[in-house]
Design an enzyme around this catalytic site. Structure first.
Site: not given
Length: 482
Positions: A307, A310-312, A437
């Protein structure tokens, strides 16, 4: 469409298979007390498999894999325990089956005429093709006729008979066999140690996530159906029970859910993204892995890490134009709600992101299957809980099951279409982004799991080598002392 086509093919195969055997065994199918006597007496189903990222492996949370999940469901259906019996090759599986050491051979095994004559065949539950692979960047072959290098396949593989048949059309075709596993040969192609190998489309897709240099030249065959194999002696009751189970598994969506879990997120392979991600796993993840482990809560730490990537991309100072910041890309409102003071602090960000995801999980309806709850929660994490509630309502309006992730996720893109969002409580949402996502996170998590699995396998091999070497040295020393 491909998944639907495969399920139609499997349903047809099941029907034809049932016609062939149902009349002698229709009473057995109706009566559970007549299931395989030996299994009932020992209260255990023993399933032989092959240790690989498709069929079966030991993860952080224990046994996992497509064959494990399907076998576990069948054992539950029979109301017995399950013992997985991993072996190194298909040949070893069939030998164990012939010797009565296992009840079922389950390892993504294709239909083979010669083996179907020696063993009982279970219903088809999947389909895949054989694909020729080469190293990305090298010249791509067009047919088996113009291979310019060495083709290597696993010894005693079903491929041998396939290639012998192909040789009639391509007389110049030659190949070598190796004692290495299919996965190891794919890795050798990726590393440039051999020119080509042939593997199933499933194995290729899975291994591209950890070795993106593996490239597909062409399909060597059309799709073959995949089956479980049973002993030819005394397995008619088990075969009938398996037919009953597989019919139910298709009707209730179990096979579709397992297939979606292990394969659907692999469809969008991106060479550049995968290379960058694997490099980050090696160079960046070790720094933050202890924090993901510390704050995982009820989650798998590798999911939390996926996660965050994927985010940063594991950048603690990441900032977007919309104002979300940090490793978990938290909004100011979420940070305040989770009581953190600095979104750019990796530990605070990971802790808050995990706590917020756990909060969302608790808000998921109890009617959602346990294995699907995390995907619903992730969609809510990305686009907001209100929009998730909208897409569940929309799925129900369209005749689908709002508790089934497989059915809900295909409707996520509809949240951006005016004909739908104008009638939804929370209005427009970039549902197609939420869809991607979740798929990306599943793919990233799969790569982390396989990366660490390979690291552990390498360490185990090194330990065995050192132990064997120490035994040799010890024996030599004892002989010298005498």
């Amino acid at each position: 469409m491909k998944g639907l086509f495969i399920r139609i093919v499997l349903a047809i195969c099941l029907s034809l298979w049932a016609i062939d055997m149902v009349f002698p065994w229709q009473q057995i199918v109706r009566s559970k007390q007549n299931y395989h006597t030996t299994i009932q007496e020992r209260q255990k189903l023993i399933v032989g498999t092959i240790n690989n990222p498709v069929s079966y492996f030991i993860g952080t949370n224990g046994e996992t894999g497509l064959e494990y999940e399907l076998s576990k469901a069948f054992a539950n259906y029979l109301n017995v325990d399950l013992e997985m019996f991993p072996l190194n090759s298909a040949d070893a599986l069939f030998q164990a089956l012939a010797q009565g050491k296992i009840d079922i051979a389950a390892a993504s095994l294709f239909y083979q005429q010669d083996r179907s004559e020696k063993f009982k065949l279970g219903p088809a539950y999947h389909a895949a093709s054989w694909q020729l692979t080469y190293r990305k960047g090298e010249r791509r072959p067009i047919t088996l006729e113009n291979l310019s290098g060495k083709l290597v396949i696993p010894a005693n593989s079903a491929l041998n008979n396939i290639l012998l048949a192909k040789k009639e059309k391509y007389p110049s075709l030659t190949w070598e066999t190796s004692e290495l596993s299919q996965e190891e040969l794919l890795f050798q192609v990726a590393e440039g140690k051999i020119d080509y190998t042939i593997a199933t489309s499933t194995e290729v897709s899975v291994n591209q996530q950890i070795k993106p240099q593996i490239a597909i030249a062409f399909n060597v065959t059309d799709e073959f159906t995949v089956h479980w194999y049973l002993s030819d002696k005394g397995s008619s009751e088990l075969q009938a029970a398996l037919l009953d189970f597989m019919n139910s598994a298709i009707e209730n969506g179990l096979i579709a859910r397992i297939e979606e879990k292990y394969f659907n997120h692999l469809n969008q392979f991106d060479y550049v993204d995968t290379r960058s991600y694997l490099n980050a796993i090696e160079t960046v993840l070790p720094k933050y892995a202890p924090l993901f482990e510390k704050y995982k809560g009820d989650l798998d730490w590798r999911l939390l890490a996926a996660i965050s990537y994927q985010e940063s991309h594991w950048n603690p100072e990441a900032t977007s134009p919309t104002g979300v910041r940090g490793m978990m890309m938290l909004t100011k409102a979420t940070a305040d709600r989770m009581n953190i003071t600095n979104r750019l602090d990796p530990e605070q960000s990971i802790k808050a992101g995990s706590e917020y995801l756990h909060l969302l999980l608790k808000q998921m309806p109890d009617t959602i299957l346990k294995e699907d709850r995390i995907w619903f929660a992730l969609a809510a994490y990305n686009m907001g809980l209100g929009h998730l509630l909208d897409v569940r309502r929309l799925t129900k309006q369209l005749g689908g099951n709002p508790d089934n992730w497989l059915e809900v996720k295909k409707n996520l893109p509809l949240l951006a279409q005016k004909r739908y969002f104008t009638h939804l409580k929370y209005g427009y949402a970039r549902g197609y982004e939420a869809f991607q996502y979740v798929e990306n996170i599943r793919r990233y998590m799969n790569s982390i799991m396989n990366y660490y699995r390979l690291q552990q396998n390498q360490q185990d091999r090194q330990d065995r080598y050192e132990n064997e070497n120490n035994d040799v040295i010890s024996t030599q020393t004892q002989q010298e002392q005498r």
